[in-house]
Structure formats: structure tokens, C-alpha cells
Design an enzyme around this catalytic site. Structure first.
Site, PDB file in Angstrom:
ATOM      1  N   ARG A 225     -37.210  51.804  83.559  1.00 41.34           N
ATOM      2  CA  ARG A 225     -37.618  53.014  82.849  1.00 41.34           C
ATOM      3  C   ARG A 225     -36.463  54.004  82.868  1.00 41.34           C
ATOM      4  O   ARG A 225     -35.779  54.162  83.889  1.00 41.34           O
ATOM      5  CB  ARG A 225     -38.857  53.642  83.509  1.00 41.34           C
ATOM      6  CG  ARG A 225     -40.125  52.798  83.376  1.00 41.34           C
ATOM      7  CD  ARG A 225     -40.652  52.848  81.956  1.00 41.34           C
ATOM      8  NE  ARG A 225     -41.896  52.104  81.808  1.00 41.34           N
ATOM      9  CZ  ARG A 225     -41.977  50.844  81.418  1.00 41.34           C
ATOM     10  NH1 ARG A 225     -40.879  50.155  81.169  1.00 41.34           N
ATOM     11  NH2 ARG A 225     -43.153  50.265  81.274  1.00 41.34           N
ATOM     12  N   HIS A 273     -33.221  48.376  74.485  1.00 40.27           N
ATOM     13  CA  HIS A 273     -34.563  48.081  75.000  1.00 40.27           C
ATOM     14  C   HIS A 273     -34.994  46.657  74.619  1.00 40.27           C
ATOM     15  O   HIS A 273     -36.045  46.437  74.007  1.00 40.27           O
ATOM     16  CB  HIS A 273     -35.587  49.094  74.493  1.00 40.27           C
ATOM     17  CG  HIS A 273     -36.778  49.223  75.409  1.00 40.27           C
ATOM     18  ND1 HIS A 273     -37.444  50.406  75.621  1.00 40.27           N
ATOM     19  CD2 HIS A 273     -37.421  48.297  76.189  1.00 40.27           C
ATOM     20  CE1 HIS A 273     -38.450  50.215  76.466  1.00 40.27           C
ATOM     21  NE2 HIS A 273     -38.443  48.931  76.821  1.00 40.27           N
TER      22      HIS A 273
END
Length: 310
Positions: A225, A273
Site C-alpha cells: 500500500r 500497480h
């Protein structure tokens, strides 16, 4: 009586998941209705992603559980209108993908591959990397993803230390916990991998103080994250050489703005990502297993602790 299953996610995912969920529900012998719209008071289960726009669960008076398509549940875990069980996605396809990505980048750092790929300068430098057992890797986070990646690295003979908020026992991995455990884990971390959840307690786990604990020139890999890292502190540590390089797959703002300093920094690798994605085929199996369990009055799996946020 058939159960009514509401699919609440991006519209383009419906034609992907509808046939897969239908097939798995039929295999499981569950009588069902599956749709993107129902009268709110007739819904039994919600297959959920935040991108579907559903925020208020109050009208769903018959709801038994919300089954997340995402591994990360920080966008819903604190929703006060959700009072039924919430299950996060633990997909073995996602887990395998994450493990492959982490192992690949650890090996890239371990073997010094960037230099040989990028620097073809005609200078013959005969530097042989150490064996894996001589390389200290720290896995920050020992949930499902962290444990799998840590054990895969241990199987390659890396010297792996894992850290988690609470004590864990992972075969082949030295496990530490708590504040003192974090300091000990980082003190030897030549390569640190972040797979912690995004909670108030984990924000800025890596910061100016914790970077200073690490061996000079250590490498950072973050597929977890974005908020786990203090960005300003990382840039400073990179500029001083305290951190040698960082490979970052997740960010506080995504897509990463084109003017963000990470893009141009010579010691940062940005990946968009892609470390791992939920695989629809295997995710459908996970979702349906929880629906089957719910209808059989069996405990649901992968339930979220709403207080901890994961």
C-alpha cells in the site's frame, strides 16, 4: 428458496464475473438469483468492489454478508452502515501472482541485474553476488500474501525475517513482532518487502527513523500500500544513499502524477500497480465458497476484523 446475490462493482466486470459465478454456484448446488439490481430489502449477499459506488448498506435489511472482490478492504471496513460480516478476497491466483512478482524483484536486486541490463559501458567488473543464504530479506507483513512470499524466498535459501503486528509462526522464516521486533528486523534488512495492510497503525511504517535503522544502501520493494512509506523521507534517504534503490508498485495517489519525483529519480523503479490482480476465475471460486458456507450455516472464511481494518 433461491438466494439473491447482488453484483456491485464496475459495470465492465459484470460480463466477466457473471458466467464464472453462475458456473461455480451451479457446481456448489446453490439455488440462486444473480443480478446487478434487486429490490434492496431482498438481497442476501453482495459481491462488492468500491468501484460499484455502493456506500449505504442500511436499506439491505435481509443482507447476510458482503463478499469483497478486493484483497484490500480499507475503503469499506470503516463503513458504519455495514453491520453484517465482511469477507476480503484471498484468491490463490492473486497470491501466486504476488509471490512471483516479489520473488522476481528480490532476485533482481540480489543478483545486481539492473547494472548488467542498463550499464553496457565496456568496463569489465568481475563482481560475483553472494549466495541467497548470505542475503537478509525482511518481509513486513505476514498475512496470507506475506507468508507465501516469505516462504517462497526461504525455499530459495534467502535468510528471511518476517515482521507482523502480532506474533506469527511461519516455517522457514524468523518471525518477529511488536515495536522492538520491527527495529530488529530492519537492522539487518538488505532488502525489505512491504505487504502490510493500510491502517492508521501502519501508515509511514518506513520513515526517516526506520530508514536509518537499515543497512546503508538497502533496497525497498513495495507492492503493498502506498501510505506504508513516508514519500519525502524515502526521497531523502535515496538522495543520501541510505537507501540504495526502491521499487514501488503502489502509491498514495494513483495513477502516479506525471510530475511526481519518483518518475525521474534514478534510484526508483515505478511499476503501475501490477504486482498482482484478482483473477476472476479463482476469485469466483472464493466468493461462491463463502455463499455455500453461509447457506450451510458454516463459518465464513477470510472475515475482516472491523476494529483492526483487515
Amino acid at each position: 428458496m433461491p438466494v439473491n446475490i447482488l453484483f456491485s462493482a464496475r459495470p465492465e466486470l459484470w460480463p466477466v464475473y457473471q458466467p464464472l459465478l453462475t458456473e461455480e454456484l451451479q457446481k456448489a448446488g446453490v439455488a440462486f438469483n444473480l443480478a446487478t439490481e434487486f429490490p434492496e430489502d431482498e438481497v442476501d449477499y453482495i459481491v462488492y468492489a468500491p468501484s460499484g459506488g455502493l456506500l449505504d448498506f442500511t436499506p439491505y435489511t435481509r443482507l447476510k454478508a458482503v463478499l469483497s472482490l478486493w484483497a484490500g478492504v480499507e475503503k469499506i471496513a470503516g463503513n458504519k452502515t455495514l453491520t453484517v460480516p465482511l469477507a476480503r478476497m484471498v484468491d490463490h491466483g492473486l497470491t501466486q501472482g504476488m509471490t512471483e512478482w516479489v520473488v522476481g524483484h528480490v532476485l533482481r536486486y540480489h543478483l545486481g541485474m539492473d547494472h548488467h541490463i542498463k550499464v553496457q559501458d565496456g568496463v569489465w567488473v568481475h563482481e560475483v553476488p553472494p549466495l541467497a543464504r548470505q542475503r537478509h530479506v525482511c518481509m513486513l507483513g505476514l498475512g496470507v500474501l506475506g507468508q507465501e512470499a516469505a516462504q517462497a524466498l526461504a525455499a530459495l535459501n534467502f535468510n528471511v525475517t518476517g515482521w507482523s503486528r502480532t506474533p506469527k509462526d511461519v516455517p522457514g522464516v524468523t518471525c518477529l513482532s511488536g515495536e522492538n521486533g520491527l527495529r530488529e528486523a530492519l537492522s539487518k534488512a538488505e532488502i525489505a518487502v512491504l505487504l502490510l495492510p493500510d491502517t492508521p497503525a501502519t501508515e509511514n511504517t518506513l520513515n526517516a527513523e526506520t530508514f536509518a535503522l537499515m543497512p546503508k544502501g538497502a533496497r525497498i520493494i513495495n507492492p503493498g500500500r502506498g501510505p506504508l512509506i513516508d514519500d519525502d523521507a524515502l526521497l531523502q534517504a535515496l538522495n543520501t544513499g541510505q537507501i540504495g534503490h526502491a521499487t514501488l508498485d503502489v502509491f498514495r495517489v494513483e495513477p502516479l502524477p506525471t510530475d511526481h519525483p519518483y518518475w525521474a529519480h534514478p534510484n526508483v523503479t515505478v511499476t503501475p500497480h501490477i504486482a498482482s490482480e484478482t483473477r476472476p476465475v479463482t476469485a469466483a471460486q472464493v466468493i461462491v465458497e463463502n455463499i455455500r458456507r453461509g447457506e450451510a450455516d458454516e463459518p465464513l472464511v477470510h472475515l475482516v476484523d472491523r476494529q483492526l481494518g483487515y
